[in-house]
Motif scaffolding. Structure first.
Motif, PDB file in Angstrom:
ATOM      1  N   VAL A  41      37.331  37.164  41.509  1.00 11.74           N
ATOM      2  CA  VAL A  41      36.288  38.088  41.941  1.00 11.74           C
ATOM      3  C   VAL A  41      35.031  37.795  41.133  1.00 11.74           C
ATOM      4  O   VAL A  41      35.077  37.737  39.899  1.00 11.74           O
ATOM      5  CB  VAL A  41      36.695  39.564  41.728  1.00 11.74           C
ATOM      6  N   GLU A  42      33.907  37.603  41.821  1.00 11.54           N
ATOM      7  CA  GLU A  42      32.636  37.417  41.132  1.00 11.54           C
ATOM      8  C   GLU A  42      32.025  38.782  40.848  1.00 11.54           C
ATOM      9  O   GLU A  42      31.913  39.622  41.743  1.00 11.54           O
ATOM     10  CB  GLU A  42      31.678  36.580  41.989  1.00 11.54           C
ATOM     11  N   LEU A  43      31.663  38.982  39.585  1.00  9.57           N
ATOM     12  CA  LEU A  43      31.076  40.255  39.165  1.00  9.57           C
ATOM     13  C   LEU A  43      29.680  40.027  38.617  1.00  9.57           C
ATOM     14  O   LEU A  43      29.431  39.046  37.899  1.00  9.57           O
ATOM     15  CB  LEU A  43      31.927  40.916  38.083  1.00  9.57           C
ATOM     16  N   GLU A  44      28.777  40.929  38.946  1.00  5.29           N
ATOM     17  CA  GLU A  44      27.446  40.949  38.329  1.00  5.29           C
ATOM     18  C   GLU A  44      27.238  42.360  37.784  1.00  5.29           C
ATOM     19  O   GLU A  44      27.285  43.342  38.534  1.00  5.29           O
ATOM     20  CB  GLU A  44      26.374  40.590  39.345  1.00  5.29           C
ATOM     21  N   SER A 101      21.968  41.431  31.726  1.00  4.66           N
ATOM     22  CA  SER A 101      22.503  41.103  33.046  1.00  4.66           C
ATOM     23  C   SER A 101      23.645  40.119  32.844  1.00  4.66           C
ATOM     24  O   SER A 101      23.457  39.054  32.250  1.00  4.66           O
ATOM     25  CB  SER A 101      21.400  40.489  33.922  1.00  4.66           C
ATOM     26  N   ILE A 102      24.832  40.474  33.316  1.00 15.09           N
ATOM     27  CA  ILE A 102      26.038  39.679  33.096  1.00 15.09           C
ATOM     28  C   ILE A 102      26.615  39.224  34.436  1.00 15.09           C
ATOM     29  O   ILE A 102      26.781  40.033  35.360  1.00 15.09           O
ATOM     30  CB  ILE A 102      27.113  40.484  32.331  1.00 15.09           C
ATOM     31  N   LYS A 103      26.910  37.928  34.520  1.00 14.11           N
ATOM     32  CA  LYS A 103      27.658  37.397  35.662  1.00 14.11           C
ATOM     33  C   LYS A 103      28.950  36.771  35.122  1.00 14.11           C
ATOM     34  O   LYS A 103      28.920  36.057  34.124  1.00 14.11           O
ATOM     35  CB  LYS A 103      26.853  36.339  36.413  1.00 14.11           C
ATOM     36  N   CYS A 104      30.052  37.050  35.783  1.00 17.32           N
ATOM     37  CA  CYS A 104      31.328  36.487  35.333  1.00 17.32           C
ATOM     38  C   CYS A 104      32.299  36.391  36.505  1.00 17.32           C
ATOM     39  O   CYS A 104      32.047  36.953  37.583  1.00 17.32           O
ATOM     40  CB  CYS A 104      31.934  37.329  34.210  1.00 17.32           C
ATOM     41  N   LEU A 105      33.383  35.692  36.261  1.00 16.29           N
ATOM     42  CA  LEU A 105      34.438  35.550  37.257  1.00 16.29           C
ATOM     43  C   LEU A 105      35.715  36.165  36.694  1.00 16.29           C
ATOM     44  O   LEU A 105      36.259  35.672  35.698  1.00 16.29           O
ATOM     45  CB  LEU A 105      34.666  34.075  37.598  1.00 16.29           C
ATOM     46  N   ALA A 106      36.152  37.261  37.291  1.00 13.70           N
ATOM     47  CA  ALA A 106      37.410  37.900  36.872  1.00 13.70           C
ATOM     48  C   ALA A 106      38.519  37.406  37.800  1.00 13.70           C
ATOM     49  O   ALA A 106      38.416  37.547  39.023  1.00 13.70           O
ATOM     50  CB  ALA A 106      37.290  39.413  36.938  1.00 13.70           C
ATOM     51  N   THR A 107      39.556  36.817  37.204  1.00  9.49           N
ATOM     52  CA  THR A 107      40.646  36.242  38.003  1.00  9.49           C
ATOM     53  C   THR A 107      41.958  36.920  37.657  1.00  9.49           C
ATOM     54  O   THR A 107      42.365  36.961  36.498  1.00  9.49           O
ATOM     55  CB  THR A 107      40.794  34.730  37.734  1.00  9.49           C
ATOM     56  N   THR A 108      42.584  37.483  38.676  1.00  9.36           N
ATOM     57  CA  THR A 108      43.925  38.019  38.494  1.00  9.36           C
ATOM     58  C   THR A 108      44.893  37.139  39.272  1.00  9.36           C
ATOM     59  O   THR A 108      44.489  36.175  39.921  1.00  9.36           O
ATOM     60  CB  THR A 108      44.011  39.486  38.956  1.00  9.36           C
ATOM     61  N   PHE A 109      46.149  37.451  39.189  1.00 11.67           N
ATOM     62  CA  PHE A 109      47.169  36.592  39.788  1.00 11.67           C
ATOM     63  C   PHE A 109      48.174  37.460  40.536  1.00 11.67           C
ATOM     64  O   PHE A 109      48.483  38.571  40.104  1.00 11.67           O
ATOM     65  CB  PHE A 109      47.900  35.782  38.711  1.00 11.67           C
ATOM     66  N   ARG A 110      48.663  36.942  41.627  1.00 14.27           N
ATOM     67  CA  ARG A 110      49.701  37.654  42.357  1.00 14.27           C
ATOM     68  C   ARG A 110      50.902  36.745  42.570  1.00 14.27           C
ATOM     69  O   ARG A 110      50.771  35.519  42.646  1.00 14.27           O
ATOM     70  CB  ARG A 110      49.198  38.197  43.697  1.00 14.27           C
ATOM     71  N   PHE A 111      52.077  37.346  42.646  1.00  7.92           N
ATOM     72  CA  PHE A 111      53.321  36.615  42.842  1.00  7.92           C
ATOM     73  C   PHE A 111      53.470  36.248  44.310  1.00  7.92           C
ATOM     74  O   PHE A 111      53.319  37.089  45.195  1.00  7.92           O
ATOM     75  CB  PHE A 111      54.502  37.470  42.385  1.00  7.92           C
ATOM     76  N   VAL A 112      53.750  34.971  44.583  1.00  9.85           N
ATOM     77  CA  VAL A 112      53.959  34.493  45.949  1.00  9.85           C
ATOM     78  C   VAL A 112      55.463  34.404  46.193  1.00  9.85           C
ATOM     79  O   VAL A 112      56.138  33.554  45.622  1.00  9.85           O
ATOM     80  CB  VAL A 112      53.299  33.112  46.162  1.00  9.85           C
ATOM     81  N   GLU A 113      55.980  35.311  46.996  1.00  8.25           N
ATOM     82  CA  GLU A 113      57.430  35.372  47.217  1.00  8.25           C
ATOM     83  C   GLU A 113      57.948  34.147  47.955  1.00  8.25           C
ATOM     84  O   GLU A 113      58.946  33.549  47.573  1.00  8.25           O
ATOM     85  CB  GLU A 113      57.782  36.646  47.994  1.00  8.25           C
ATOM     86  N   ASN A 114      57.290  33.767  49.034  1.00  5.42           N
ATOM     87  CA  ASN A 114      57.708  32.593  49.808  1.00  5.42           C
ATOM     88  C   ASN A 114      56.685  31.489  49.578  1.00  5.42           C
ATOM     89  O   ASN A 114      55.827  31.223  50.420  1.00  5.42           O
ATOM     90  CB  ASN A 114      57.817  32.934  51.302  1.00  5.42           C
ATOM     91  N   ALA A 115      56.787  30.860  48.409  1.00  5.16           N
ATOM     92  CA  ALA A 115      55.821  29.821  48.046  1.00  5.16           C
ATOM     93  C   ALA A 115      55.958  28.635  48.983  1.00  5.16           C
ATOM     94  O   ALA A 115      57.068  28.169  49.232  1.00  5.16           O
ATOM     95  CB  ALA A 115      56.034  29.389  46.603  1.00  5.16           C
TER      96      ALA A 115
END
Length: 204
Positions: free
Chosen positions: A131-134, A176-190
């Motif tokens: 997610v890009e955040l400003e 003024s701050i710009k950043c990239l927040a990255t989370t992760f999700r589990f892929v059941e059927n990879a």
């Protein structure tokens, strides 16, 4: 045969002894090459097999003795994997998780100028959800936001940080701050990668 023996008996004693010596030498050589040498080679091979089997037995006994330890380690790793997977949200939890990130920013007094979810990238059994955040706020508010993100139960990485020039507004020094927040999700059927499919095809 009788005539030969008679001829030998007619020879002088030293000649008879010489012939007997030659016959005895031939018998000994025949025994050495026909019997003794093959038996020595067989014994050497048997000793090598014995040493190999004895070494394998010692190794098998060591593994058998360590089996409870290996089993305990395996169960421990299984538990750690289960706990780690709990930190990866599933598809349904992603929207609320992303909203909570923006909520943390607002709770710390930051103004969320932009909130842009990007397309996720599947990495095997998990997927990255960036997610890009400003944001706009003071240095202290930004620091507290990052601290709160680090304490979240779910894994969230913040990178690609860009800081603009500070401006004084209503007695506040705002950044003024710009950043990239990255989370992760589990892929059941990879999905299976094409390279793995190709390898399986070659094996056939």
């Amino acid at each position: 045969m009788a005539l030969r023996l008679e001829k030998i008996s007619d020879l002088k004693l030293y000649q008879q002894l010489l012939i007997m010596g030659i016959v005895l030498l031939l018998v000994i050589l025949g025994f050495l090459f026909a019997v003794y040498r093959p038996m020595c080679q067989e014994l050497t091979d048997l000793n090598k097999d014995y040493a190999r089997l004895e070494s394998k037995l010692v190794e098998d006994r060591r593994i058998a003795n360590d089996l409870p330890k290996f089993k305990a380690e395996f169960e421990k790793l299984q538990l750690q994997l289960t706990e780690a997977l709990k930190e990866l949200p599933n598809q349904k939890e992603i929207p609320s998780l992303l909203t909570s990130i923006a909520g943390l920013a607002r709770e710390e007094g930051l103004e969320v100028l932009s909130f842009k979810p990007k397309s996720e990238q599947v990495k095997g059994f998990y997927a990255e959800v960036p997610v890009e955040l400003e944001l706009l706020g003071t240095y202290h508010e930004v620091a507290m936001f990052f601290y709160d993100v680090g304490k979240m139960a779910r894994i969230v990485n913040v990178n690609n940080l860009q800081m603009g020039n500070s401006k004084m507004t209503a007695g506040r020094n705002l950044l003024s701050i710009k950043c990239l927040a990255t989370t992760f999700r589990f892929v059941e059927n990879a999905p299976v990668s094409k390279s793995k499919v190709k390898r399986k095809g070659k094996k056939r």
